[in-house]
Motif scaffolding. Structure first.
Motif, PDB file in Angstrom:
ATOM      1  N   ILE A   1       0.843  -1.141   0.249  1.00  0.00           N
ATOM      2  CA  ILE A   1      -0.009  -0.104  -0.043  1.00  0.00           C
ATOM      3  C   ILE A   1       1.021   1.141   0.074  1.00  0.00           C
ATOM      4  CG2 ILE A   1      -1.660   1.197   1.314  1.00  0.00           C
ATOM      5  CD1 ILE A   1      -2.844  -1.319   2.587  1.00  0.00           C
ATOM      6  N   ILE A   2       0.725   2.079  -0.850  1.00  0.00           N
ATOM      7  CA  ILE A   2       1.323   3.263  -1.135  1.00  0.00           C
ATOM      8  C   ILE A   2       0.340   4.524  -1.066  1.00  0.00           C
ATOM      9  CG2 ILE A   2       1.768   3.332  -3.599  1.00  0.00           C
ATOM     10  CD1 ILE A   2       4.802   4.327  -2.790  1.00  0.00           C
TER      11      ILE A   2
ATOM     12  N   LYS B   1      -3.916   5.386   4.893  1.00  0.00           N
ATOM     13  CA  LYS B   1      -3.515   4.168   4.750  1.00  0.00           C
ATOM     14  C   LYS B   1      -3.384   3.208   6.035  1.00  0.00           C
ATOM     15  CE  LYS B   1       0.828   5.526   3.430  1.00  0.00           C
ATOM     16  NZ  LYS B   1       0.303   7.326   3.504  1.00  0.00           N
ATOM     17  N   SER B   2      -2.973   3.850   7.229  1.00  0.00           N
ATOM     18  CA  SER B   2      -3.255   3.229   8.399  1.00  0.00           C
ATOM     19  C   SER B   2      -4.526   2.719   8.630  1.00  0.00           C
ATOM     20  CB  SER B   2      -2.650   4.258   9.232  1.00  0.00           C
ATOM     21  OG  SER B   2      -1.402   4.243   9.279  1.00  0.00           O
TER      22      SER B   2
ATOM     23  N   VAL C   1      -5.561  -0.443   7.231  1.00  0.00           N
ATOM     24  CA  VAL C   1      -5.329  -1.760   7.798  1.00  0.00           C
ATOM     25  C   VAL C   1      -5.712  -1.927   9.271  1.00  0.00           C
ATOM     26  CG1 VAL C   1      -3.095  -1.955   6.460  1.00  0.00           C
ATOM     27  CG2 VAL C   1      -2.942  -0.568   8.365  1.00  0.00           C
TER      28      VAL C   1
ATOM     29  N   GLN D   1       2.955   1.941  13.132  1.00  0.00           N
ATOM     30  CA  GLN D   1       3.709   3.060  12.659  1.00  0.00           C
ATOM     31  C   GLN D   1       4.580   3.413  13.600  1.00  0.00           C
ATOM     32  OE1 GLN D   1       1.551   6.511  11.111  1.00  0.00           O
ATOM     33  NE2 GLN D   1       2.500   6.257   9.076  1.00  0.00           N
TER      34      GLN D   1
ATOM     35  N   ASP E   1       2.822  -1.541   9.092  1.00  0.00           N
ATOM     36  CA  ASP E   1       2.462  -0.135   8.923  1.00  0.00           C
ATOM     37  C   ASP E   1       3.643   0.790   8.760  1.00  0.00           C
ATOM     38  OD1 ASP E   1       1.327   2.293   8.570  1.00  0.00           O
ATOM     39  OD2 ASP E   1       0.062   2.097  10.239  1.00  0.00           O
ATOM     40  N   ASP E   2       4.413   0.907   7.508  1.00  0.00           N
ATOM     41  CA  ASP E   2       5.638   1.483   7.430  1.00  0.00           C
ATOM     42  C   ASP E   2       6.600   1.143   8.512  1.00  0.00           C
ATOM     43  OD1 ASP E   2       6.986   3.398   5.846  1.00  0.00           O
ATOM     44  OD2 ASP E   2       6.322   5.236   6.967  1.00  0.00           O
TER      45      ASP E   2
ATOM     46  N   ILE F   1       2.540  -1.562   4.405  1.00  0.00           N
ATOM     47  CA  ILE F   1       2.547  -0.171   4.151  1.00  0.00           C
ATOM     48  C   ILE F   1       3.981   0.497   4.014  1.00  0.00           C
ATOM     49  CG2 ILE F   1       1.621   2.206   4.747  1.00  0.00           C
ATOM     50  CD1 ILE F   1      -0.595   0.781   6.082  1.00  0.00           C
ATOM     51  N   SER F   2       4.131   1.302   3.015  1.00  0.00           N
ATOM     52  CA  SER F   2       5.462   1.885   2.653  1.00  0.00           C
ATOM     53  C   SER F   2       5.385   3.167   2.130  1.00  0.00           C
ATOM     54  CB  SER F   2       6.398   0.899   2.232  1.00  0.00           C
ATOM     55  OG  SER F   2       7.800   1.479   2.273  1.00  0.00           O
ATOM     56  N   GLN F   3       6.307   4.126   2.171  1.00  0.00           N
ATOM     57  CA  GLN F   3       6.479   5.292   1.474  1.00  0.00           C
ATOM     58  C   GLN F   3       7.564   4.968   0.313  1.00  0.00           C
ATOM     59  OE1 GLN F   3       4.536   7.888   1.475  1.00  0.00           O
ATOM     60  NE2 GLN F   3       3.689   7.479   3.578  1.00  0.00           N
TER      61      GLN F   3
END
Length: 577
Positions: free
Chosen positions: A365-366, A373-374, A377, A415, A495-496, A525-527
């Motif tokens: 997910i980006i 995004k958070s 999930v 996160q 989550d990132d 999830i990542s940037q």
């Protein structure tokens, strides 16, 4: 409110009954002492009867010892009852908070909850102890002292009644004025705790930017605000003492004036007048104590309201009747899902989400910051509940599962990486308290944490400070991932959670997931596109909507936003590893 709080007296009911009972007995004994002292003066000293003086003096001394013993015993029971009462409230508050969903937690600040556990409960504990002793002692003393005074001389006892009425009205006026002030003051403790917590947790940033003086000024402003508010209340409460002294001296003068006249006409003896003076002191001191208890209760009332506010908070997420205790697989499906942090259908954070994720699939997910995004999930393990639509896990609605069953099967690395004070082993075992040594090491290896753990002198028994401040950000992330893996979940959400690790370690973690966890559904999830480009599918979120879905290669061709992000991250070199 009162009924709710008193329900937490619990096993300390016996102590709560014995304390006032013993106080009442103490008052009965103590109130008889001036009566015997009058006899010593009238029938002993005035008649020079030494035998009577010794007899009555001994009896008075014994009564004083009994009174003191009853007072000590009452104090012990009151202290035990109030401490136990406070313990039960703290326990109930803590249990209540553990039941809260994220939505409930969002309603109360951390500083506000800490203030409730400390200052507010201490206020209630103090008031409860005073109620068990002084709140019982003072009325009993006033009533029995007035009866004894009336027995000696009915007309003179009217002086006491007038004094009680005068002071009672004055105290009611004072209390009605100070209650809103103290209510406001108690809330300002939250601000002080917030400033303190923020400063301590961010002390490294404060030092790095040399902002100590700025933080000192902020904290000083918060403490001055509390001081000024409480002083406003205290400036009104301070009138209690002069009112009390004025009433006491007025009673003394009136008793002296009218008592002397009655002695002259032999309607009152010297001993009886002495007893009346003693009863005057007893009545007025009891009234003063009673007033101070009322002031303290006024302050505690604000604290009680804040505590009951938390205890009455209804948990927004709870089990249905007869929930499912078996989650068969990690398949996930969103059907027309809408979500709002505020439960406002006009302010949606996620809009019309439709997607099906197969068991064992890896989903990336980006999206931009604030694209929810958070939130996406956090809906899976029901940390929040959706506004409309349906979320299925293992083919069943998430609301049909027992919460513990659902969350045990969904391992989530948030996160913000949180470690607790204790050893590395203890932190990892949060994922599985019965994990074997082999399982712990295996999970750490998958998370690429074993290598740096082995370099510590105490290895897995290395002590972690609160918040994990004695390990790096990347090490914290890997420990949190290992902790999640120990749950042996059917769904793993990151989550990132690899943002602080280097690309080589990130790649090793992804490789481990791919080959060692083939049947676990993984959502990452990542940037960084490099962290998710190997995913089976990638979701692009923008302002709470899915605007792209496909493999890395498909999105590069079909989605301009994804392509733009990819190219911006690849300027100056490729991220392909």
């Amino acid at each position: 409110m009162l009924k709710k709080l008193l329900s937490y007296v619990g096993e300390y009911k016996k102590d709560s009954v014995l304390a006032p009972l013993l106080i009442a007995m103490e008052v009965l004994v103590e109130i008889s002492i001036p009566f015997f002292m009058a006899s010593i003066i009238d029938d002993g000293l005035n008649k020079q009867n030494m035998k009577h003086i010794i007899y009555m003096g001994t009896l008075t001394f014994i009564l004083a010892i009994i009174s003191m013993s009853l007072g000590i015993a009452s104090g012990r029971y009151a202290a035990k009852a109030s401490a136990g009462f406070a313990k039960n409230i703290r326990k109930a508050l803590f249990h209540k908070i553990q039941e809260f969903s994220f939505a409930n937690i969002d309603k109360f600040s951390t500083a506000g909850l800490i203030t409730r556990f400390t200052t507010d409960i201490n206020n209630i504990q103090t008031s409860y102890q005073m109620i068990l002793r002084i709140f019982v002692r003072a009325p009993f003393m006033m009533i029995f002292a007035t009866i004894m005074a009336a027995y000696i001389d009915l007309k003179l006892s009217l002086i006491f009644i007038a004094a009680v009425i005068f002071l009672g009205i004055a105290m009611l006026i004072i209390i009605s004025i100070v209650h809103p002030i103290f209510t406001s003051g108690v809330k300002k403790y939250d601000n002080i705790n917030a400033k303190l917590q923020e400063n301590i947790s961010g002390i490294r940033v404060v030092k790095a930017y040399v902002r100590e003086n700025y933080e000192i000024i902020k904290f000083k402003e918060a403490t001055n605000d509390l001081k000024n508010t409480m002083l406003r209340g205290e400036k009104i409460v301070v009138f209690v003492a002069p009112l009390m002294l004025f009433t006491m001296y007025t009673c003394t003068l009136l008793l002296s004036w009218f008592g002397a006249k009655l002695i002259i006409v032999e309607k009152l003896t010297t001993g009886e007048l002495t007893s009346l003076f003693a009863y005057t002191a007893n009545i007025l001191m009891s009234l003063l104590m009673f007033t101070m208890v009322l002031v303290n209760i006024t302050l505690s009332r604000a604290s009680a309201e804040r505590i009951v506010e938390v205890l009455h908070e209804k948990t927004s997420i709870k089990n249905i009747e007869n929930p499912d205790y078996l989650l068969e697989n990690g398949e996930i499906e969103f059907k027309n899902v809408n979500f709002s942090y505020t439960d406002n259908p006009n302010i949606l954070n996620l809009k019309n989400i439709n997607i099906k994720i197969k068991q064992g699939e890896t989903i990336g997910i980006i999206g931009a910051i604030g694209s929810s995004k958070s939130a996406f999930v956090q809906l899976i393990p029901r940390l929040y509940d959706i506004l409309s639509g349906e979320i299925l896990v293992g083919g069943k609605n998430v609301k049909s599962y027992d919460l513990k069953t659902l969350r045990d099967n969904v391992a989530m690395v948030l996160q913000k990486n949180v470690l607790f004070s204790g050893t590395i082993r203890e932190n990892l075992c949060w994922g599985n308290k019965n994990a074997t040594e082999e399982e712990i090491i295996h999970a750490a290896k998958l998370a690429q944490a074993d290598e740096f753990i082995q370099k510590f002198p105490n290895k897995y028994d290395t002590y972690i400070e609160q918040g994990g401040t004695n390990v790096s950000g990347g090490q914290r992330q890997r420990l949190c991932i290992a902790r999640a893996l120990l749950k042996k979940p059917k769904i793993l959400i990151l989550d990132d959670s690899t943002s602080a690790v280097d690309t080589k370690t990130d790649k090793a973690i992804r490789r481990a997931f791919k080959f060692d966890l083939p049947n676990i559904t993984k959502i990452i999830i990542s940037q960084r596109i490099s962290s998710i480009q190997d995913s089976d599918r990638i979701i692009i979120l923008d302002e709470g909507e899915i605007i792209g879905l496909g493999t890395h290669e498909e999105l590069l061709i079909n989605n301009s936003i994804y392509k733009e992000i990819y190219e911006s991250q690849n300027e100056g070199g490729s991220t392909n590893e």
